[in-house]
Design an enzyme around this catalytic site. Structure first.
Site, PDB file in Angstrom:
ATOM      1  N   HIS A  87       0.827  -1.215   0.000  1.00 16.24           N
ATOM      2  CA  HIS A  87       0.000   0.000   0.000  1.00 16.24           C
ATOM      3  C   HIS A  87       0.861   1.266   0.000  1.00 16.24           C
ATOM      4  CE1 HIS A  87       0.264   0.254   4.527  1.00 16.24           C
ATOM      5  NE2 HIS A  87       0.195   1.540   4.262  1.00 16.24           N
ATOM      6  N   ASP A 134      -0.126  -7.428   1.670  1.00 18.88           N
ATOM      7  CA  ASP A 134       0.393  -6.046   1.661  1.00 18.88           C
ATOM      8  C   ASP A 134       1.925  -6.053   1.720  1.00 18.88           C
ATOM      9  OD1 ASP A 134       0.413  -3.320   1.686  1.00 18.88           O
ATOM     10  OD2 ASP A 134      -0.332  -3.095   3.738  1.00 18.88           O
ATOM     11  N   SER A 257       4.147   2.500   8.247  1.00 22.87           N
ATOM     12  CA  SER A 257       3.838   1.422   7.316  1.00 22.87           C
ATOM     13  C   SER A 257       5.043   1.013   6.492  1.00 22.87           C
ATOM     14  CB  SER A 257       2.740   1.852   6.351  1.00 22.87           C
ATOM     15  OG  SER A 257       1.505   1.773   6.977  1.00 22.87           O
TER      16      SER A 257
HETATM   17  N1  ARG Z   1      -1.242   2.205   7.295  1.00 23.38           N
HETATM   18  C1  ARG Z   1      -0.558   3.195   8.027  1.00 23.38           C
HETATM   19  C2  ARG Z   1       0.538   3.805   7.169  1.00 23.38           C
HETATM   20  O1  ARG Z   1       0.359   3.860   6.013  1.00 23.38           O
HETATM   21  C3  ARG Z   1      -0.029   2.735   9.342  1.00 23.38           C
HETATM   22  C4  ARG Z   1      -0.510   1.391   9.749  1.00 23.38           C
HETATM   23  C5  ARG Z   1      -0.232   1.044  11.127  1.00 23.38           C
HETATM   24  N2  ARG Z   1      -1.312   1.427  11.963  1.00 23.38           N
HETATM   25  C6  ARG Z   1      -1.487   0.907  13.139  1.00 23.38           C
HETATM   26  N3  ARG Z   1      -2.424   1.392  13.910  1.00 23.38           N
HETATM   27  N4  ARG Z   1      -0.725  -0.069  13.549  1.00 23.38           N
HETATM   28  O2  ARG Z   1       1.527   4.324   7.629  1.00 23.38           O
END
Ligand code: ARG
Length: 310
Positions: A87, A134, A257
């Site tokens: 992503h 992902d 991420s």
């Molecule tokens: N998807 C988010 C990003 O693009 C962070 C994901 C992690 N989130 C979490 N609550 N562990 O950086």
């Protein structure tokens, strides 16, 4: 529901991160003071410089937006491949670089290197609607040189918190992270370490220019699935790994991420997870969700063969 899931790596995050350069230090220190022993990102602590020597900052036109991990591609002491989240690169354009050997993104370390990304390879079965698979490989324009002392090894970091006796760091020279064996299962309730330059508060503009880490225990797949089901999110236990505390408080967050979740293994720190998603950050009953790296070893090895260094 869809936008509740914190998938966005869009402008907001990039802006937040660049804002941080001009302040926020006091805030970070007070968090440190509250938790100086464990690991503590949300609820975390500053990493010891160079203690996550496989981590890279993935940047678009010089702005951090995701993390990644350098992997070994063969016996030579260098690598041109980085693992991140699919992503992260979903709407990646040109101008992507990775920065290795970094600690404070606003103050380059000696030995820090910036390398352009030549090619982004998302897992072919990555599904942005379910966040399944992902995982992505970044092929770099030129290889990153490893610390000469590690020979053929991986995952070496004697300095990583919470080790009590820090040793002299041999500079910020990169070291590849170890990969799990295919299908390897991390037991439930095992302590893991997650690191990144992401937000230190849900929804905040308090991203960190300094690398932070947090210790979070793995959660059983059944529990993880039952916690996300009420929110309409299906957990696939083969593809996803959960880690966090029931009471919340410690988690990865936006811009973490793609970065590493490691567990100490037989050879060294092993990349068991890639930071993928959550609902908000560090909320009670909503652990962070990570791509389960052991599910993707054949695909990763295939990418290593498909993209030889020379
Ligand atoms: N998807 C988010 C990003 O693009 C962070 C994901 C992690 N989130 C979490 N609550 N562990 O950086």
């Amino acid at each position: 529901m869809k936008q509740e899931r914190s998938m966005s790596v869009g402008r907001g995050v990039v802006v937040a991160v660049s804002l941080l350069g001009c302040g926020g230090g006091a805030e970070l220190e007070s968090i440190n003071a509250l938790d100086s022993v464990g690991q503590e990102i949300v609820g975390g602590i500053e990493a010891r410089p160079g203690s996550h020597p496989w981590i890279v900052s993935l940047q678009s036109h010089g702005s951090h937006f995701c993390g990644g991990s350098i992997i070994r591609t063969g016996p030579s002491n260098e690598s041109h491949l980085v693992l991140t989240a699919a992503h992260c690169i979903a709407d990646a354009s040109s101008g992507l670089t990775v920065v290795a050997g970094a600690h404070d993104l606003t103050r380059p370390m000696a030995g820090q290197v910036r390398v352009p990304v030549k090619l982004t390879v998302p897992h072919p079965a990555y599904d942005p609607d379910t966040t399944m698979n992902d995982v992505a490989v970044l092929v770099l324009e030129s290889p990153i040189q490893f610390n000469p002392s590690i020979a053929g090894g991986c995952g070496q970091s004697p300095n990583m918190r919470p080790n009590l006796a820090p040793q002299l760091t041999p500079g910020a020279t990169p070291v590849p992270v170890c990969l799990p064996t295919p299908g390897e299962q991390v037991p439930d309730n095992v302590m893991t370490t997650v690191a990144g330059w992401g937000l230190t508060r849900e929804g905040g503009y308090e991203a960190s220019s300094i690398l932070r880490q947090v210790g979070v225990p793995t959660v059983s797949s059944r529990q993880l699935a039952s916690m996300y089901a009420p929110h309409g999110i299906r957990i696939n236990p083969q593809a996803m790994l959960g880690a966090g505390y029931a009471q919340g408080g410690k988690d990865a967050c936006q811009a973490d991420s793609g970065g590493p979740l490691v567990v100490m293994g037989a050879q060294g720190y092993t990349l068991q997870g890639i930071t993928s998603f959550g609902i908000g950050c560090a909320r009670p009953g909503l652990p962070g969700v990570y791509a389960r790296v052991s599910n993707y070893i054949p695909w990763i090895l295939q990418q290593i063969q498909l993209h030889p260094l020379h």
